[in-house]
Design a protein around this motif. Sequence first.
Motif, PDB file in Angstrom:
ATOM      1  N   THR A 134       1.076  -1.135   0.275  1.00 15.22           N
ATOM      2  CA  THR A 134      -0.435   0.047  -0.028  1.00 15.22           C
ATOM      3  C   THR A 134       1.190   1.039  -0.067  1.00 15.22           C
ATOM      4  O   THR A 134       0.286   2.433  -0.246  1.00 15.22           O
ATOM      5  CB  THR A 134      -0.667   0.080   1.117  1.00 15.22           C
ATOM      6  OG1 THR A 134       0.326   0.061   2.799  1.00 15.22           O
ATOM      7  CG2 THR A 134      -2.053  -1.219   1.253  1.00 15.22           C
ATOM      8  N   ASP A 135       2.176   1.130   0.762  1.00 15.52           N
ATOM      9  CA  ASP A 135       2.937   2.115   0.387  1.00 15.52           C
ATOM     10  C   ASP A 135       3.840   2.878  -0.660  1.00 15.52           C
ATOM     11  O   ASP A 135       3.489   3.444  -1.438  1.00 15.52           O
ATOM     12  CB  ASP A 135       4.173   1.731   1.572  1.00 15.52           C
ATOM     13  CG  ASP A 135       3.615   2.204   2.849  1.00 15.52           C
ATOM     14  OD1 ASP A 135       2.397   2.603   3.815  1.00 15.52           O
ATOM     15  OD2 ASP A 135       4.575   2.189   3.375  1.00 15.52           O
ATOM     16  N   ARG A 136       4.010   1.082  -1.793  1.00 13.16           N
ATOM     17  CA  ARG A 136       4.001   0.964  -2.898  1.00 13.16           C
ATOM     18  C   ARG A 136       2.885   2.172  -4.116  1.00 13.16           C
ATOM     19  O   ARG A 136       3.686   3.418  -5.032  1.00 13.16           O
ATOM     20  CB  ARG A 136       4.288   0.122  -3.575  1.00 13.16           C
ATOM     21  CG  ARG A 136       5.871   0.188  -3.035  1.00 13.16           C
ATOM     22  CD  ARG A 136       6.130  -1.128  -3.391  1.00 13.16           C
ATOM     23  NE  ARG A 136       5.087  -2.536  -3.547  1.00 13.16           N
ATOM     24  CZ  ARG A 136       5.777  -3.690  -2.845  1.00 13.16           C
ATOM     25  NH1 ARG A 136       7.211  -3.432  -1.725  1.00 13.16           N
ATOM     26  NH2 ARG A 136       4.592  -4.570  -3.034  1.00 13.16           N
ATOM     27  N   TRP A 137       1.812   1.853  -3.689  1.00 17.91           N
ATOM     28  CA  TRP A 137       0.741   2.287  -4.165  1.00 17.91           C
ATOM     29  C   TRP A 137       0.871   3.944  -3.975  1.00 17.91           C
ATOM     30  O   TRP A 137       0.432   5.090  -4.802  1.00 17.91           O
ATOM     31  CB  TRP A 137      -0.577   1.902  -3.901  1.00 17.91           C
ATOM     32  CG  TRP A 137      -1.087   0.204  -4.420  1.00 17.91           C
ATOM     33  CD1 TRP A 137      -0.355  -0.510  -5.404  1.00 17.91           C
ATOM     34  CD2 TRP A 137      -1.536  -0.437  -3.206  1.00 17.91           C
ATOM     35  NE1 TRP A 137      -0.640  -1.855  -5.570  1.00 17.91           N
ATOM     36  CE2 TRP A 137      -1.943  -2.043  -4.207  1.00 17.91           C
ATOM     37  CE3 TRP A 137      -2.640  -0.204  -2.691  1.00 17.91           C
ATOM     38  CZ2 TRP A 137      -2.516  -3.073  -4.299  1.00 17.91           C
ATOM     39  CZ3 TRP A 137      -3.367  -1.106  -2.279  1.00 17.91           C
ATOM     40  CH2 TRP A 137      -3.583  -2.586  -2.773  1.00 17.91           C
ATOM     41  N   LYS A 138       0.756   4.181  -2.513  1.00 19.47           N
ATOM     42  CA  LYS A 138       0.327   5.850  -2.196  1.00 19.47           C
ATOM     43  C   LYS A 138       1.660   6.180  -3.507  1.00 19.47           C
ATOM     44  O   LYS A 138       1.292   8.051  -3.926  1.00 19.47           O
ATOM     45  CB  LYS A 138       0.907   6.183  -0.992  1.00 19.47           C
ATOM     46  CG  LYS A 138       0.363   7.565  -0.201  1.00 19.47           C
ATOM     47  CD  LYS A 138       0.273   7.385   0.899  1.00 19.47           C
ATOM     48  CE  LYS A 138      -0.515   6.625   1.962  1.00 19.47           C
ATOM     49  NZ  LYS A 138      -1.025   7.082   3.336  1.00 19.47           N
ATOM     50  N   GLU A 139       2.610   5.791  -2.899  1.00 23.58           N
ATOM     51  CA  GLU A 139       3.887   6.666  -3.780  1.00 23.58           C
ATOM     52  C   GLU A 139       4.309   6.737  -5.281  1.00 23.58           C
ATOM     53  O   GLU A 139       4.540   7.744  -5.831  1.00 23.58           O
ATOM     54  CB  GLU A 139       5.767   5.948  -3.525  1.00 23.58           C
ATOM     55  CG  GLU A 139       6.093   6.271  -2.335  1.00 23.58           C
ATOM     56  CD  GLU A 139       6.603   4.693  -1.861  1.00 23.58           C
ATOM     57  OE1 GLU A 139       7.748   4.734  -2.299  1.00 23.58           O
ATOM     58  OE2 GLU A 139       7.363   4.596  -0.227  1.00 23.58           O
ATOM     59  N   ALA A 140       3.481   5.580  -5.589  1.00 23.62           N
ATOM     60  CA  ALA A 140       3.320   6.063  -6.956  1.00 23.62           C
ATOM     61  C   ALA A 140       1.849   7.236  -7.500  1.00 23.62           C
ATOM     62  O   ALA A 140       2.454   7.236  -8.505  1.00 23.62           O
ATOM     63  CB  ALA A 140       2.591   4.254  -7.742  1.00 23.62           C
ATOM     64  N   LEU A 141       0.971   6.879  -6.946  1.00 16.91           N
ATOM     65  CA  LEU A 141       0.062   7.753  -7.353  1.00 16.91           C
ATOM     66  C   LEU A 141       0.440   9.739  -7.506  1.00 16.91           C
ATOM     67  O   LEU A 141       0.455  10.212  -8.010  1.00 16.91           O
ATOM     68  CB  LEU A 141      -1.373   7.984  -6.054  1.00 16.91           C
ATOM     69  CG  LEU A 141      -1.837   6.392  -6.454  1.00 16.91           C
ATOM     70  CD1 LEU A 141      -2.816   6.728  -5.757  1.00 16.91           C
ATOM     71  CD2 LEU A 141      -2.919   7.221  -8.073  1.00 16.91           C
ATOM     72  N   ALA A 142       1.645   9.775  -6.090  1.00 12.49           N
ATOM     73  CA  ALA A 142       2.382  10.829  -5.969  1.00 12.49           C
ATOM     74  C   ALA A 142       2.893  10.997  -6.684  1.00 12.49           C
ATOM     75  O   ALA A 142       2.754  12.245  -7.443  1.00 12.49           O
ATOM     76  CB  ALA A 142       2.920  10.736  -4.241  1.00 12.49           C
ATOM     77  N   SER A 143       3.716  10.273  -7.194  1.00 13.80           N
ATOM     78  CA  SER A 143       5.432  10.575  -8.250  1.00 13.80           C
ATOM     79  C   SER A 143       4.457  10.626  -9.287  1.00 13.80           C
ATOM     80  O   SER A 143       5.098  12.023 -10.358  1.00 13.80           O
ATOM     81  CB  SER A 143       5.875   8.991  -8.626  1.00 13.80           C
ATOM     82  OG  SER A 143       6.931   9.833  -9.391  1.00 13.80           O
ATOM     83  N   VAL A 144       3.463   9.932 -10.276  1.00 13.15           N
ATOM     84  CA  VAL A 144       3.299  10.178 -11.615  1.00 13.15           C
ATOM     85  C   VAL A 144       2.821  10.960 -11.706  1.00 13.15           C
ATOM     86  O   VAL A 144       2.040  12.341 -13.151  1.00 13.15           O
ATOM     87  CB  VAL A 144       1.903   8.776 -11.680  1.00 13.15           C
ATOM     88  CG1 VAL A 144       1.215   8.933 -13.273  1.00 13.15           C
ATOM     89  CG2 VAL A 144       3.106   7.549 -10.857  1.00 13.15           C
TER      90      VAL A 144
END
Length: 292
Positions: A134-144
């Motif tokens: 879930t942390d990777r999901w959040k990071e990907a949403l913020a980055s992209v």
Amino acid sequence: MDAHSRQLNQQVFVNFRGEELRCGFVSHLVEALQRHGINVFIDKHERIGEDLTNLFARIEESTIALVIFSRRYTESRWCLDELVKIKERTDQRLLKVIPIFFKVEPITVKQLRGAFGDQFREREWEYRCDKPRTDRWKEALASVSCKIGLTFDKKSNESKFVRIIVKEVNKMLQGNLGDFPLSGGFRDTAFLGSQTSTQESVDLYRESISLVQANSNIANQVAAVSKCFTDIESENHILTTQFAELTERLRSLNSVIEMVEGVVEIPDFLMNPWQMSCSLQPVMASAEMFQY
């Protein structure tokens, strides 16, 4: 191999929430891309329930990813897992990504607001035992979502918007691996005669794109922080106004109470009704009163 042949060999991966867009916007977009000779992949070719490894392989084969953020995007763990893979490839500079905000504001995606954010928190709770995921999901949403993208709102024309996306994809494909646009003046004989100059120019071109992207990310972050500050300042102003209004009401109420106490004198018998006097008259009775 000419530019057109190389373009056909470069795949565009479309990441989107299927149920919401597949038969409408995405179908029109895919058709337009294919009409311009662009190789497109969407997950309709994958079997339901198939391992994500196959989708990840398609991402690795792609040159560009189109990430279509929509209101229900975060309902899908498949979309979020694909997004993580897209972010990884982008960070490695092996993939270019164009975020498309379809009827959602970029700030909504960046800060996980509204229904978009609520649905993400539902997925986060559903996978609470797998916090790294879930942390990777959040990071990907913020980055992209912080990258330069395109926004489709209620006032946008879909046909025109699709043409804009196709144009941007074409520009990226032509710029990939040193294929600059013909109008850029880089395809004359003198330029192509020097392999070293070509490679240096390509490196400079890529570096300039990277710097522009980095500047854009910083600008987006500054804008997000500024928006948060503005929201807090607005809330403080509302609370200050409400406090002043309540203070004024309390002051007015106290004035009324003081006025009433100064003008109206309340009789003692109303304050202590049990002390009221009464006439002591004897009760006359006779035997006949108790007869039935």
